[in-house]
Design a protein around this motif. Structure first.
Motif, PDB file in Angstrom:
ATOM      1  N   SER A   2       1.189   2.156   5.282  1.00 43.56           N
ATOM      2  CA  SER A   2       0.083   2.032   4.340  1.00 43.56           C
ATOM      3  C   SER A   2       0.423   1.021   3.252  1.00 43.56           C
ATOM      4  O   SER A   2       1.565   0.902   2.829  1.00 43.56           O
ATOM      5  N   TRP A   6      -2.814   2.928  -1.080  1.00 40.97           N
ATOM      6  CA  TRP A   6      -3.711   3.390  -0.019  1.00 40.97           C
ATOM      7  C   TRP A   6      -3.024   4.512   0.728  1.00 40.97           C
ATOM      8  O   TRP A   6      -1.890   4.366   1.173  1.00 40.97           O
ATOM      9  N   CYS A  49     -13.420  -3.676  -0.155  1.00 40.82           N
ATOM     10  CA  CYS A  49     -12.256  -3.946   0.702  1.00 40.82           C
ATOM     11  C   CYS A  49     -11.931  -5.440   0.719  1.00 40.82           C
ATOM     12  O   CYS A  49     -10.765  -5.821   0.648  1.00 40.82           O
ATOM     13  N   GLU A  59      -6.259  -1.360  -4.032  1.00 37.67           N
ATOM     14  CA  GLU A  59      -6.326  -0.658  -2.746  1.00 37.67           C
ATOM     15  C   GLU A  59      -6.943   0.728  -2.934  1.00 37.67           C
ATOM     16  O   GLU A  59      -7.717   1.191  -2.099  1.00 37.67           O
ATOM     17  N   GLN A  63     -10.137   2.183  -1.054  1.00 41.19           N
ATOM     18  CA  GLN A  63     -10.102   3.395  -0.246  1.00 41.19           C
ATOM     19  C   GLN A  63     -11.224   4.350  -0.652  1.00 41.19           C
ATOM     20  O   GLN A  63     -11.876   4.938   0.202  1.00 41.19           O
TER      21      GLN A  63
END
Length: 80
Positions: A2, A6, A49, A59, A63
Motif C-alpha cells: 500500500s 492508503w 485519485c 492518498e 481512499q
C-alpha cells in the motif's frame, strides 16, 4: 504493498478480487472495471485519485473518495 496513507482495500468485481493499494490502483479500477461511469461520487473519486499524482490530494483523501464511490455503486469491498 500500500502507498503511505492508503489502507489496502479488496474489491470484488465480476467474480474477481482486486487489491487496491494506492490511488493509482483505484484510478485504474475506476477506468477499466467500474459498474457506473457517471454521478457525483464516481467523478469525485476519479478527480481525487488523479490529484494524488500532482500532490494536490493525499492518498487518504483519495481512499475516502474511492470508498464513497464504491458505496454509491454498491461495489463489494473490504479493508484488508
Amino acid at each position: 504493498m500500500s502507498a503511505p496513507g492508503w489502507i489496502a482495500v479488496i474489491v470484488e468485481r465480476n467474480q474477481a478480487f482486486h487489491i487496491i493499494g494506492s490511488a493509482e490502483d483505484a484510478l485504474d479500477l475506476l477506468f477499466t472495471n467500474w459498474p457506473v461511469v457517471s454521478g457525483t461520487a464516481f467523478v469525485l473519486a476519479m478527480e481525487t485519485c488523479a490529484g494524488t499524482a500532482t500532490g494536490a490530494v493525499t492518498e487518504g483523501e483519495a481512499q475516502s473518495a474511492f470508498l464513497a464511490a464504491a458505496r454509491d455503486a454498491k461495489v463489494v469491498c473490504r479493508i484488508a
